[in-house]
Design an enzyme around this catalytic site. Structure first.
Site, PDB file in Angstrom:
ATOM      1  N   ALA A  13       0.826  -1.210   0.000  1.00  0.00           N
ATOM      2  CA  ALA A  13       0.000   0.000   0.000  1.00  0.00           C
ATOM      3  C   ALA A  13       0.861   1.261   0.000  1.00  0.00           C
ATOM      4  CB  ALA A  13      -0.926   0.016   1.209  1.00  0.00           C
ATOM      5  N   ASP A  87       9.143   2.398  11.121  1.00  0.00           N
ATOM      6  CA  ASP A  87       8.747   1.511  10.025  1.00  0.00           C
ATOM      7  C   ASP A  87       8.568   0.107  10.599  1.00  0.00           C
ATOM      8  OD1 ASP A  87       8.192   1.111   7.243  1.00  0.00           O
ATOM      9  OD2 ASP A  87      10.141   0.129   7.034  1.00  0.00           O
ATOM     10  N   GLU A  88       7.743  -0.699   9.970  1.00  0.00           N
ATOM     11  CA  GLU A  88       7.476  -2.069  10.421  1.00  0.00           C
ATOM     12  C   GLU A  88       6.973  -2.073  11.864  1.00  0.00           C
ATOM     13  OE1 GLU A  88       7.379  -4.334   8.258  1.00  0.00           O
ATOM     14  OE2 GLU A  88       8.680  -3.637   6.662  1.00  0.00           O
ATOM     15  N   CYS A 145      -7.099  -5.435  -4.068  1.00  0.00           N
ATOM     16  CA  CYS A 145      -7.114  -6.875  -4.322  1.00  0.00           C
ATOM     17  C   CYS A 145      -7.090  -7.089  -5.834  1.00  0.00           C
ATOM     18  CB  CYS A 145      -8.392  -7.451  -3.711  1.00  0.00           C
ATOM     19  SG  CYS A 145      -8.632  -9.237  -3.926  1.00  0.00           S
TER      20      CYS A 145
END
Length: 192
Positions: A13, A87-88, A145
């Site tokens: 994303a 991040d993450e 998707c």
């Protein structure tokens, strides 16, 4: 007023791209920020945040058990600090999310965290769980998707391309192992 932001999404994303753009915006205005990323994710090099479109920046590493409040406080003692990027963020622990809340409330430094909301089984990660509960601002970054609907879930694929429905929550991988899907297609592969 400093706030804790959580930007979440399924894979692909643009979370890292958004983080890197925001960090660039701070630098461009002469402001100082730091970036942290999970030590266990070294797909693009140790101490790097890298987007699929080629942007990258150096980052400090955090691991389970690290005290982020202490680390950020030590940095702030030696330099001006206008913002912290994570991040993450799904890999943060409950205690680390609490420490980031303290960075915002006590040090008055905004924290922008970026991460996955759920794992390949549709379960929240520990860091995401507490960020969803405690962040001041929540923002979903969207991807699609294969059917064109908004993808909110991630499916892990085995080497044969079949959906994986059990196993360790964390398996570092990229586009070759994971696919973002809408809830309908996620359910067909993982729940049925």
């Amino acid at each position: 007023m400093a706030q804790l932001y959580f930007y979440y999404s399924a894979m692909n994303a643009g979370k890292s791209t958004s983080l890197l753009q925001s960090a660039y915006n701070y630098r461009e205005r002469g402001m100082h920020s730091i970036i942290y990323t999970a030590a266990l994710d070294d797909r693009y090099g140790v101490g790097k945040v890298t987007s699929r479109i080629g942007l990258q920046a150096d980052a400090r590493l955090y691991a389970k058990g690290d005290d982020l409040f202490q680390s950020i406080s030590e940095i702030r003692a030696t330099q001006k600090l206008d913002c912290v990027f994570i991040d993450e963020a799904q890999f943060l622990t409950k205690e680390q999310v609490r420490q980031l809340v303290e960075v915002v409330d006590e040090l008055k430094i905004p924290v922008l965290a970026y991460g996955l909301r759920t794992d390949f089984l549709g379960e929240t990660f520990e860091g995401s769980h507490y960020l969803l509960a405690w962040a001041d601002k929540l923002s979903e970054l969207k991807t699609v998707c294969h059917c064109g609907r908004k993808a909110s879930f991630v499916v892990r694929r085995d080497p044969n391309g079949d959906a994986v429905t059990d196993g360790d929550q964390v398996q570092i991988g990229g586009n070759d192992s994971y696919e973002s899907m809408c809830r309908k297609h996620f359910k067909q592969l993982v729940w049925d």
